[in-house]
Design an enzyme around this catalytic site. Structure first.
Site, PDB file in Angstrom:
ATOM      1  N   GLY A  91       0.821  -1.222   0.000  1.00 17.09           N
ATOM      2  CA  GLY A  91       0.000   0.000   0.000  1.00 17.09           C
ATOM      3  C   GLY A  91       0.843   1.254   0.000  1.00 17.09           C
ATOM      4  N   GLY A 121      -0.067   5.191  -0.947  1.00 17.75           N
ATOM      5  CA  GLY A 121      -1.032   5.954  -0.169  1.00 17.75           C
ATOM      6  C   GLY A 121      -0.416   7.130   0.575  1.00 17.75           C
ATOM      7  CD  GLN A 122      -2.625  11.139   4.831  1.00 15.47           C
ATOM      8  OE1 GLN A 122      -3.445  10.323   5.252  1.00 15.47           O
ATOM      9  NE2 GLN A 122      -2.517  12.359   5.331  1.00 15.47           N
ATOM     10  CG  ASP A 178      -0.730   0.893  -3.854  1.00 18.94           C
ATOM     11  OD1 ASP A 178      -0.611   1.493  -2.756  1.00 18.94           O
ATOM     12  OD2 ASP A 178      -1.845   0.709  -4.405  1.00 18.94           O
ATOM     13  CG  ASP A 212      -4.923  -7.428  -4.857  1.00 22.28           C
ATOM     14  OD1 ASP A 212      -5.043  -7.400  -3.617  1.00 22.28           O
ATOM     15  OD2 ASP A 212      -5.886  -7.418  -5.637  1.00 22.28           O
ATOM     16  CE1 TYR A 239      -9.037   1.845   8.554  1.00 22.78           C
ATOM     17  CE2 TYR A 239      -9.815   3.471  10.148  1.00 22.78           C
ATOM     18  CZ  TYR A 239      -8.788   2.924   9.398  1.00 22.78           C
ATOM     19  OH  TYR A 239      -7.523   3.451   9.486  1.00 22.78           O
TER      20      TYR A 239
HETATM   21  P1  NAD Z   1      -4.262   5.233   2.006  1.00 26.69           P
HETATM   22  O1  NAD Z   1      -5.705   4.940   1.763  1.00 26.69           O
HETATM   23  O2  NAD Z   1      -3.754   6.583   1.697  1.00 26.69           O
HETATM   24  O3  NAD Z   1      -3.357   4.178   1.240  1.00 26.69           O
HETATM   25  C1  NAD Z   1      -3.656   2.815   1.236  1.00 26.69           C
HETATM   26  C2  NAD Z   1      -3.045   2.211  -0.018  1.00 26.69           C
HETATM   27  O4  NAD Z   1      -3.412   0.822  -0.034  1.00 26.69           O
HETATM   28  C3  NAD Z   1      -3.567   2.837  -1.325  1.00 26.69           C
HETATM   29  O5  NAD Z   1      -2.480   3.292  -2.106  1.00 26.69           O
HETATM   30  C4  NAD Z   1      -4.300   1.687  -2.027  1.00 26.69           C
HETATM   31  O6  NAD Z   1      -4.115   1.666  -3.445  1.00 26.69           O
HETATM   32  C5  NAD Z   1      -3.635   0.471  -1.379  1.00 26.69           C
HETATM   33  N1  NAD Z   1      -4.474  -0.727  -1.438  1.00 26.69           N
HETATM   34  C6  NAD Z   1      -5.802  -0.854  -1.240  1.00 26.69           C
HETATM   35  N2  NAD Z   1      -6.186  -2.135  -1.428  1.00 26.69           N
HETATM   36  C7  NAD Z   1      -5.062  -2.825  -1.720  1.00 26.69           C
HETATM   37  C8  NAD Z   1      -4.799  -4.183  -2.010  1.00 26.69           C
HETATM   38  N3  NAD Z   1      -5.775  -5.095  -2.072  1.00 26.69           N
HETATM   39  N4  NAD Z   1      -3.514  -4.555  -2.247  1.00 26.69           N
HETATM   40  C9  NAD Z   1      -2.503  -3.654  -2.214  1.00 26.69           C
HETATM   41  N5  NAD Z   1      -2.696  -2.344  -1.981  1.00 26.69           N
HETATM   42  C10 NAD Z   1      -3.969  -1.945  -1.728  1.00 26.69           C
HETATM   43  O7  NAD Z   1      -3.971   4.846   3.533  1.00 26.69           O
HETATM   44  P2  NAD Z   1      -2.878   5.459   4.523  1.00 26.69           P
HETATM   45  O8  NAD Z   1      -3.471   6.664   5.116  1.00 26.69           O
HETATM   46  O9  NAD Z   1      -1.569   5.549   3.862  1.00 26.69           O
HETATM   47  O10 NAD Z   1      -2.914   4.337   5.666  1.00 26.69           O
HETATM   48  C11 NAD Z   1      -1.917   3.367   5.841  1.00 26.69           C
HETATM   49  C12 NAD Z   1      -2.254   2.583   7.086  1.00 26.69           C
HETATM   50  O11 NAD Z   1      -2.321   3.468   8.207  1.00 26.69           O
HETATM   51  C13 NAD Z   1      -3.619   1.868   7.048  1.00 26.69           C
HETATM   52  O12 NAD Z   1      -3.540   0.655   7.760  1.00 26.69           O
HETATM   53  C14 NAD Z   1      -4.519   2.818   7.794  1.00 26.69           C
HETATM   54  O13 NAD Z   1      -5.630   2.155   8.377  1.00 26.69           O
HETATM   55  C15 NAD Z   1      -3.575   3.334   8.844  1.00 26.69           C
HETATM   56  N6  NAD Z   1      -4.010   4.624   9.397  1.00 26.69           N
HETATM   57  C16 NAD Z   1      -3.956   5.755   8.648  1.00 26.69           C
HETATM   58  C17 NAD Z   1      -4.370   6.955   9.208  1.00 26.69           C
HETATM   59  C18 NAD Z   1      -4.349   8.239   8.435  1.00 26.69           C
HETATM   60  O14 NAD Z   1      -4.849   9.256   8.937  1.00 26.69           O
HETATM   61  N7  NAD Z   1      -3.788   8.284   7.235  1.00 26.69           N
HETATM   62  C19 NAD Z   1      -4.821   6.996  10.525  1.00 26.69           C
HETATM   63  C20 NAD Z   1      -4.895   5.809  11.244  1.00 26.69           C
HETATM   64  C21 NAD Z   1      -4.454   4.624  10.683  1.00 26.69           C
HETATM   65  C1  AKB Z   2      -9.672   7.640   8.959  1.00 26.52           C
HETATM   66  O1  AKB Z   2     -10.200   8.744   9.195  1.00 26.52           O
HETATM   67  O2  AKB Z   2     -10.277   6.653   8.547  1.00 26.52           O
HETATM   68  C2  AKB Z   2      -8.204   7.504   9.288  1.00 26.52           C
HETATM   69  C3  AKB Z   2      -8.029   6.956  10.665  1.00 26.52           C
HETATM   70  C4  AKB Z   2      -8.086   7.877  11.820  1.00 26.52           C
HETATM   71  O3  AKB Z   2      -7.860   5.778  10.832  1.00 26.52           O
HETATM   72  N1  AKB Z   2      -7.570   8.761   9.087  1.00 26.52           N
END
Ligand code: NAD
Ligand code: AKB
Length: 321
Positions: free
Chosen positions: A9, A12-13, A35, A54, A144
Site C-alpha cells: 500500500g 497511499g498517504q 501497491d 495486490d 474499518y
Molecule cells: P491510504 O488509503 O492513503 O493508502 C492505502 C493504499 O493501499 C492505497 O495506495 C491503495 O491503493 C492500497 N491498497 C488498497 N487495497 C489494496 C490491495 N488489495 N492490495 C494492495 N494495496 C492496496 O492509507 P494510509 O493513510 O496511507 O494508511 C496506511 C495505514 O495506516 C492503514 O492501515 C490505515 O488504516 C492506517 N491509518 C492511517 C491513518 C491516516 O490518517 N492516514 C490513521 C490511522 C491509521
Molecule cells: C480515517 O479517518 O479513517 C483515518 C483513521 C483515523 O484511521 N484517518
C-alpha cells in the site's frame, strides 16, 4: 539484521512518505515499494524497486518476498473509514484477508519483523473519550474499526503463538502535504489547508466542535520508525500502541489558519462522516509508547499549520495544485 523491507500500500498517504524515509536509512534498493495500483510517484519509482502487488493475492506476495529476499514487511495496504462505511465488504476483505496473508507469509518464511498500523478507529462510543487508555473498551461501530480491532488481535496472536515480531500503533488522523488521504473521516484536516491556499475558504464535512486526535506527518514517520527500531525485549505491548500529538476541532484548526491567513473562511455541512467521528475519542493517553520506546511528538497545531501553509503555498505558486 533487517536488510530488505517490503512496503504494501505504498502509494497511499503514509506509504508515499514512509518509503522515502526507509530508503534514506536502508538504501533505495533495499526498500521495495508496492501497491495494488501502478500509480507510484516518479520519486518512488526512480529511487528503488516498485512492484504492482495486490495483498489479497497470497502467491504474488510470496513471489515478491522470494524475488527480493525480503526479511521485513511494513503492511500499509488498507481501506479507510469513510470508504469502508460505503463498502464494508471491501474493507473486511482487504483489511482482514490482506493482513492474514501477510502474517501467514511472515510465519512461513520466518520474517524478522512486521509492522501493521492500527487506528483510533479501534475505539467506539463506549470507550472513555478523554485520555483514552491503551487497554480499554474496544467496541467500534464502523467496519474499518472492526477490522482494526481484529487486526490488533490477530497480530498479537502471531506474536504469542508463533513468536513472530509483529508491531503496531494506533495512528490518530494523519495530516500531510505530499499525497492526499485515501478516504478517511479525518481527511478534512488535510483538505482545509489546500482549500485555504487555493480559494481562501473551506466547507467542512464535520461540525465545528468535533474534537479528534491528529498528528503531522513528520511525527507519524518518527513514531513509525521509532517503533520499527525499538528494542523488542523492552516491549510489553506489541500491536496496539496508542500514539498522540494534539487534539483539534475544525473550528480551532480554522483559527490556527487565520493567524497566518486572516481572510480565511470556514463553513460547516456535516455528512455521514460526522457519525464516525462522533464514535471516536477526543484525546489519547500514549504513556505506554512513551515508556516502552521513548515516543515524543515534535509538532503542535500552530507549528504544523505554519509548515503546511508554507509547503502548500509553494506548490500552488509552482502550479502543482
Ligand atoms: P491510504 O488509503 O492513503 O493508502 C492505502 C493504499 O493501499 C492505497 O495506495 C491503495 O491503493 C492500497 N491498497 C488498497 N487495497 C489494496 C490491495 N488489495 N492490495 C494492495 N494495496 C492496496 O492509507 P494510509 O493513510 O496511507 O494508511 C496506511 C495505514 O495506516 C492503514 O492501515 C490505515 O488504516 C492506517 N491509518 C492511517 C491513518 C491516516 O490518517 N492516514 C490513521 C490511522 C491509521
Ligand atoms: C480515517 O479517518 O479513517 C483515518 C483513521 C483515523 O484511521 N484517518
Amino acid at each position: 539484521m533487517i536488510k530488505k523491507i517490503l512496503v504494501t500500500g505504498s502509494s497511499g498517504q503514509i506509504g508515499s512518505e514512509l518509503v522515502m524515509a526507509l530508503r534514506t536509512i536502508y538504501g533505495g534498493e533495499n526498500v521495495i515499494a508496492s501497491d495494488k495500483c501502478d500509480n507510484a510517484s516518479k520519486k518512488i519509482k526512480s529511487s528503488g524497486p516498485f512492484e504492482k502487488l495486490d495483498v489479497l493475492n497470497y502467491n504474488e506476495i510470496d513471489q515478491i518476498i522470494d524475488k527480493h529476499q525480503v526479511d521485513a514487511i511494513v503492511h500499509l495496504a488498507a481501506i479507510l473509514s469513510a470508504v469502508g462505511e460505503k463498502n464494508p465488504m471491501l474493507a473486511w476483505n482487504v483489511n482482514i484477508n490482506g493482513l492474514i496473508n501477510v502474517l501467514e507469509l511472515a510465519r512461513e518464511k520466518k520474517l524478522l519483523r512486521v509492522l501493521i498500523p492500527s487506528s483510533i478507529a479501534a475505539f467506539g462510543p463506549t470507550t472513555p473519550v478523554e485520555n483514552t487508555p491503551q487497554k480499554t473498551i474496544l467496541k467500534p461501530t464502523t467496519m474499518y474499526g472492526v477490522t482494526k480491532v481484529a487486526g490488533e488481535l490477530l497480530a498479537d496472536y502471531y506474536v504469542s503463538k508463533y513468536g513472530i515480531d509483529v508491531r503496531g500503533l494506533r495512528y490518530p488522523g494523519i495530516i500531510s502535504n505530499e499525497t492526499m488521504p485515501g478516504g478517511g473521516t479525518t481527511d478534512y484536516a488535510v483538505a482545509i489547508y489546500y482549500e485555504a491556499v487555493k480559494s481562501g475558504k473551506y466547507e467542512c464535512f464535520l461540525s465545528e466542535n468535533t474534537n479528534l486526535p491528529m498528528m503531522y506527518m513528520p511525527d507519524c514517520l518518527k513514531a513509525t520508525l521509532d517503533l520499527f527500531h525499538a528494542d523488542y525485549t523492552k516491549l510489553k505491548n506489541h500491536s496496539d500502541f496508542n500514539v498522540a500529538a494534539f487534539s483539534v476541532t475544525p473550528k480551532l484548526m480554522a483559527e490556527s489558519i487565520k493567524k497566518y491567513m486572516p481572510e480565511f473562511e470556514i463553513t460547516y455541512k456535516p455528512d455521514f462522516r460526522q457519525a464516525i467521528a462522533d464514535s471516536w475519542p477526543n484525546s489519547i493517553d500514549d504513556s505506554c509508547a512513551r515508556a516502552e520506546w521513548g515516543w515524543q511528538p515534535a509538532f503542535d497545531l500552530d507549528s504544523m499549520t505554519q509548515d503546511m501553509l508554507k509547503v502548500i503555498s509553494e506548490k500552488h505558486k509552482q502550479g502543482l495544485i
